[in-house]
Write a protein that holds these residues in place. Structure first.
Motif, PDB file in Angstrom:
ATOM      1  N   GLU A  10      27.047  19.511 -10.823  1.00 41.13           N
ATOM      2  CA  GLU A  10      27.968  20.364 -10.062  1.00 41.13           C
ATOM      3  C   GLU A  10      29.163  20.700 -10.928  1.00 41.13           C
ATOM      4  OE1 GLU A  10      30.335  18.641  -6.963  1.00 41.13           O
ATOM      5  OE2 GLU A  10      29.857  16.625  -7.647  1.00 41.13           O
ATOM      6  N   ALA A  11      29.800  21.794 -10.620  1.00 39.88           N
ATOM      7  CA  ALA A  11      30.918  22.272 -11.432  1.00 39.88           C
ATOM      8  C   ALA A  11      32.198  21.465 -11.230  1.00 39.88           C
ATOM      9  CB  ALA A  11      31.181  23.746 -11.148  1.00 39.88           C
ATOM     10  N   SER A  12      32.458  21.005  -9.994  1.00 41.40           N
ATOM     11  CA  SER A  12      33.773  20.449  -9.700  1.00 41.40           C
ATOM     12  C   SER A  12      33.860  18.927  -9.636  1.00 41.40           C
ATOM     13  CB  SER A  12      34.272  20.999  -8.366  1.00 41.40           C
ATOM     14  OG  SER A  12      33.446  20.521  -7.315  1.00 41.40           O
ATOM     15  N   GLY A  13      32.817  18.258  -9.235  1.00 44.51           N
ATOM     16  CA  GLY A  13      32.877  16.813  -9.027  1.00 44.51           C
ATOM     17  C   GLY A  13      33.193  16.432  -7.594  1.00 44.51           C
ATOM     18  N   ASN A  14      33.415  17.412  -6.714  1.00 43.49           N
ATOM     19  CA  ASN A  14      33.754  17.121  -5.320  1.00 43.49           C
ATOM     20  C   ASN A  14      32.595  16.491  -4.562  1.00 43.49           C
ATOM     21  OD1 ASN A  14      36.318  18.161  -5.654  1.00 43.49           O
ATOM     22  ND2 ASN A  14      35.733  20.204  -4.997  1.00 43.49           N
ATOM     23  N   TRP A  15      31.376  16.977  -4.773  1.00 48.85           N
ATOM     24  CA  TRP A  15      30.214  16.415  -4.075  1.00 48.85           C
ATOM     25  C   TRP A  15      29.999  14.963  -4.495  1.00 48.85           C
ATOM     26  CZ3 TRP A  15      27.876  18.593  -0.047  1.00 48.85           C
ATOM     27  CH2 TRP A  15      27.945  19.974   0.137  1.00 48.85           C
ATOM     28  N   ALA A  16      30.114  14.681  -5.784  1.00 42.79           N
ATOM     29  CA  ALA A  16      29.907  13.307  -6.270  1.00 42.79           C
ATOM     30  C   ALA A  16      30.947  12.360  -5.684  1.00 42.79           C
ATOM     31  CB  ALA A  16      29.947  13.271  -7.799  1.00 42.79           C
ATOM     32  N   ALA A  17      32.199  12.802  -5.630  1.00 46.19           N
ATOM     33  CA  ALA A  17      33.260  11.959  -5.063  1.00 46.19           C
ATOM     34  C   ALA A  17      32.994  11.686  -3.582  1.00 46.19           C
ATOM     35  CB  ALA A  17      34.614  12.620  -5.252  1.00 46.19           C
ATOM     36  N   ALA A  18      32.599  12.715  -2.849  1.00 39.06           N
ATOM     37  CA  ALA A  18      32.312  12.535  -1.423  1.00 39.06           C
ATOM     38  C   ALA A  18      31.099  11.625  -1.229  1.00 39.06           C
ATOM     39  CB  ALA A  18      32.065  13.882  -0.757  1.00 39.06           C
ATOM     40  N   ARG A  35      23.687   3.873 -10.810  1.00 36.40           N
ATOM     41  CA  ARG A  35      24.590   4.471 -11.795  1.00 36.40           C
ATOM     42  C   ARG A  35      24.688   5.959 -11.528  1.00 36.40           C
ATOM     43  NH1 ARG A  35      21.722   1.645 -16.834  1.00 36.40           N
ATOM     44  NH2 ARG A  35      21.787  -0.435 -15.955  1.00 36.40           N
ATOM     45  N   VAL A  36      25.895   6.460 -11.454  1.00 40.30           N
ATOM     46  CA  VAL A  36      26.125   7.881 -11.207  1.00 40.30           C
ATOM     47  C   VAL A  36      26.521   8.540 -12.516  1.00 40.30           C
ATOM     48  CG1 VAL A  36      27.497   9.582  -9.963  1.00 40.30           C
ATOM     49  CG2 VAL A  36      26.795   7.474  -8.822  1.00 40.30           C
ATOM     50  N   VAL A  37      25.798   9.591 -12.876  1.00 37.28           N
ATOM     51  CA  VAL A  37      26.095  10.396 -14.056  1.00 37.28           C
ATOM     52  C   VAL A  37      26.444  11.782 -13.549  1.00 37.28           C
ATOM     53  CG1 VAL A  37      25.141  11.413 -16.160  1.00 37.28           C
ATOM     54  CG2 VAL A  37      24.517   9.080 -15.515  1.00 37.28           C
ATOM     55  N   ALA A  85      14.885  15.380  -5.933  1.00 41.25           N
ATOM     56  CA  ALA A  85      16.144  16.116  -5.975  1.00 41.25           C
ATOM     57  C   ALA A  85      16.667  16.422  -4.577  1.00 41.25           C
ATOM     58  CB  ALA A  85      15.954  17.423  -6.742  1.00 41.25           C
ATOM     59  N   ALA A  86      17.977  16.349  -4.463  1.00 44.01           N
ATOM     60  CA  ALA A  86      18.684  16.797  -3.261  1.00 44.01           C
ATOM     61  C   ALA A  86      19.525  17.993  -3.675  1.00 44.01           C
ATOM     62  CB  ALA A  86      19.567  15.682  -2.723  1.00 44.01           C
ATOM     63  N   VAL A  87      19.642  18.952  -2.777  1.00 47.20           N
ATOM     64  CA  VAL A  87      20.422  20.149  -3.067  1.00 47.20           C
ATOM     65  C   VAL A  87      21.650  20.165  -2.166  1.00 47.20           C
ATOM     66  CG1 VAL A  87      20.416  22.676  -3.036  1.00 47.20           C
ATOM     67  CG2 VAL A  87      18.387  21.436  -3.800  1.00 47.20           C
ATOM     68  N   MET A  88      22.785  20.471  -2.772  1.00 49.40           N
ATOM     69  CA  MET A  88      24.051  20.584  -2.054  1.00 49.40           C
ATOM     70  C   MET A  88      24.535  22.016  -2.218  1.00 49.40           C
ATOM     71  SD  MET A  88      25.431  17.139  -3.898  1.00 49.40           S
ATOM     72  CE  MET A  88      25.260  18.032  -5.415  1.00 49.40           C
ATOM     73  N   ALA A  89      24.895  22.651  -1.120  1.00 55.25           N
ATOM     74  CA  ALA A  89      25.313  24.054  -1.181  1.00 55.25           C
ATOM     75  C   ALA A  89      26.326  24.338  -0.087  1.00 55.25           C
ATOM     76  CB  ALA A  89      24.093  24.959  -1.002  1.00 55.25           C
ATOM     77  N   SER A 111      27.326  20.670   3.719  1.00 62.62           N
ATOM     78  CA  SER A 111      28.670  20.196   4.017  1.00 62.62           C
ATOM     79  C   SER A 111      28.792  18.747   3.558  1.00 62.62           C
ATOM     80  CB  SER A 111      28.921  20.275   5.525  1.00 62.62           C
ATOM     81  OG  SER A 111      30.060  19.532   5.885  1.00 62.62           O
ATOM     82  N   HIS A 112      29.993  18.342   3.227  1.00 61.05           N
ATOM     83  CA  HIS A 112      30.211  16.934   2.870  1.00 61.05           C
ATOM     84  C   HIS A 112      29.860  16.029   4.036  1.00 61.05           C
ATOM     85  CE1 HIS A 112      33.221  17.780  -0.633  1.00 61.05           C
ATOM     86  NE2 HIS A 112      32.032  18.290  -0.844  1.00 61.05           N
ATOM     87  N   ARG A 113      29.949  16.557   5.248  1.00 53.23           N
ATOM     88  CA  ARG A 113      29.592  15.761   6.424  1.00 53.23           C
ATOM     89  C   ARG A 113      28.102  15.457   6.481  1.00 53.23           C
ATOM     90  NH1 ARG A 113      32.278  19.171  10.911  1.00 53.23           N
ATOM     91  NH2 ARG A 113      33.338  20.314   9.293  1.00 53.23           N
ATOM     92  N   GLY A 114      27.294  16.191   5.744  1.00 49.40           N
ATOM     93  CA  GLY A 114      25.853  15.942   5.701  1.00 49.40           C
ATOM     94  C   GLY A 114      25.452  14.896   4.674  1.00 49.40           C
ATOM     95  N   LEU A 115      26.387  14.467   3.850  1.00 53.64           N
ATOM     96  CA  LEU A 115      26.062  13.495   2.793  1.00 53.64           C
ATOM     97  C   LEU A 115      25.635  12.122   3.304  1.00 53.64           C
ATOM     98  CD1 LEU A 115      28.666  14.358   0.038  1.00 53.64           C
ATOM     99  CD2 LEU A 115      26.206  14.761   0.003  1.00 53.64           C
ATOM    100  N   PRO A 116      26.135  11.621   4.443  1.00 51.30           N
ATOM    101  CA  PRO A 116      25.642  10.321   4.908  1.00 51.30           C
ATOM    102  C   PRO A 116      24.118  10.295   5.117  1.00 51.30           C
ATOM    103  CG  PRO A 116      27.677  10.821   6.026  1.00 51.30           C
ATOM    104  CD  PRO A 116      27.294  12.053   5.237  1.00 51.30           C
TER     105      PRO A 116
END
Length: 148
Positions: A10-18, A35-37, A85-89, A111-116
């Protein structure tokens, strides 16, 4: 790269942080380390995938990178489950969900709310991986229902 690796593209790192926040809340004490890369481009992600034996991929689908992301999904989908793979959009890309799933995506969130809901997918993938080597006493302590 260890097979217990989760690669975020991802470009920003927001999905990984969430995702890290969701994972910490749901995972609890677990001897298996994920391990997260984080990669910032599809090319960088491809390099991480090529250098590893397998893992889990979380990739952001955006309009400018749509073709490259879908091509990457097709590529990892043909690797016999080594890179689910999981897709985030964002919500505007929701129309691509079934195409992404057909290309091999095991999960799609808008949405970040879908990450759980992604955490159990990652856990199921990494579950068969062996945890760190433990002695008898450590193994018994880890199975007790209270904290040591």
């Amino acid at each position: 790269m260890h097979p217990g690796t989760l690669v975020f593209c991802e470009a920003s790192g927001n999905w990984a942080a969430a995702w890290r926040r969701c994972w910490e809340m749901q995972a609890g004490p677990d001897p298996r380390e994920v391990r997260v890369v984080e990669t910032r481009s599809v090319a960088e992600c491809r390099e991480a995938i090529e250098s590893g034996a397998g893992g889990f991929l979380a990739i952001e689908l955006t309009a400018p990178k749509c073709d490259a992301v879908l091509e990457l999904l097709l590529h990892v989908g043909g690797q016999q489950g080594q890179w689910p793979a999981a897709v985030m959009a964002d919500r505007g890309m929701k129309a691509y969900e079934w195409l992404a799933r057909e290309l091999g995506a095991v999960h799609f969130v808008t949405s970040h709310r879908g990450l759980p809901a992604l955490c159990p997918c990652v856990r199921r993938y990494f579950e068969p991986l062996p945890g760190p080597a433990m002695g008898t006493a450590e193994r018994i302590w880890s199975m007790l229902p209270w904290e040591n």
